[in-house]
Design an enzyme around this catalytic site. Structure first.
Site, short mmCIF file in Angstrom:
data_model
loop_
_atom_site.label_atom_id
_atom_site.label_comp_id
_atom_site.label_asym_id
_atom_site.label_seq_id
_atom_site.Cartn_x
_atom_site.Cartn_y
_atom_site.Cartn_z
N THR A 21 0.85 -1.31 -0.04
CA THR A 21 0.04 -0.08 -0.03
C THR A 21 0.97 1.30 -0.07
O THR A 21 1.95 1.28 0.31
CB THR A 21 -0.86 -0.03 1.30
N ASP A 22 0.34 2.34 -0.45
CA ASP A 22 0.75 3.72 -0.21
C ASP A 22 0.54 4.32 1.23
O ASP A 22 0.07 3.59 2.01
CB ASP A 22 0.27 4.63 -1.28
N ALA A 23 0.94 5.50 1.40
CA ALA A 23 0.56 6.08 2.70
C ALA A 23 -0.86 6.33 3.21
O ALA A 23 -1.02 6.31 4.32
CB ALA A 23 1.41 7.49 2.70
N GLY A 24 -1.78 6.10 2.17
CA GLY A 24 -3.17 6.19 2.56
C GLY A 24 -3.64 4.71 2.58
O GLY A 24 -4.88 4.66 3.06
N ILE A 26 -3.86 2.45 0.72
CA ILE A 26 -4.58 1.90 -0.63
C ILE A 26 -3.29 1.26 -1.37
O ILE A 26 -2.34 1.56 -1.56
CB ILE A 26 -5.05 3.05 -1.43
#
Length: 147
Positions: A21-24, A26
């Site tokens: 995932t990315d920082a969010g 997602i």
């Protein structure tokens, strides 16, 4: 989810981890391609063909081209169902139609087509797909229209 010929498609189960995932939280878009790669590898393994054994037999599958359509995001801890159905079987290539769905509700998150070429491990030159593998795909439900 049924294949065009009425059989149930091959589905690989996987989970979204923090590293995907990315920082969010997602799933980063390129990781869907990783999930699809794993499903194709497991599809071959399910048919009795491991990547390591094929490499010892001077056979390797390499991605020639791919396209992906992203519909909805997968998120951290989601369980995913990733299909790997052969839609076209040629002399030295396979085209896979793949879908990534969320397991809990079956919602389609991403789908794509991946063309993989069969090459010689030692030279990376094209080679014919072995008849045993062609037969395994046919027996497992590849429709005649896929040839």
């Amino acid at each position: 989810m049924r294949a065009q010929n009425g059989t149930l498609p091959f589905v690989h189960h996987c989970r979204v981890y923090y590293e995907d995932t990315d920082a969010g939280g997602i799933v980063y878009y390129v990781n869907y391609l990783k999930f699809m790669e794993r499903a194709r590898t497991e599809r071959l393994r399910c048919l009795g063909f491991s990547q390591s054994q094929m490499a010892r037999e001077n056979l390797l599958f390499v991605v020639h081209s791919c396209e992906a359509r992203y519909l909805l995001p997968a998120r951290l801890d989601d369980e995913l169902l990733v299909s790997a159905e052969v839609s076209e079987l040629n002399r030295a290539s396979l085209r896979f139609h793949q879908q990534v769905r969320r397991a809990v509700d079956g919602v389609l998150l991403c789908e794509g087509q991946v063309l993989v070429a069969c090459v010689r491990t030692d030279s990376l030159k094209p080679r014919a797909i072995p008849e045993a593998l062609r037969t395994a795909f046919k027996v497992s439900g590849l429709s005649e229209a896929g040839e």
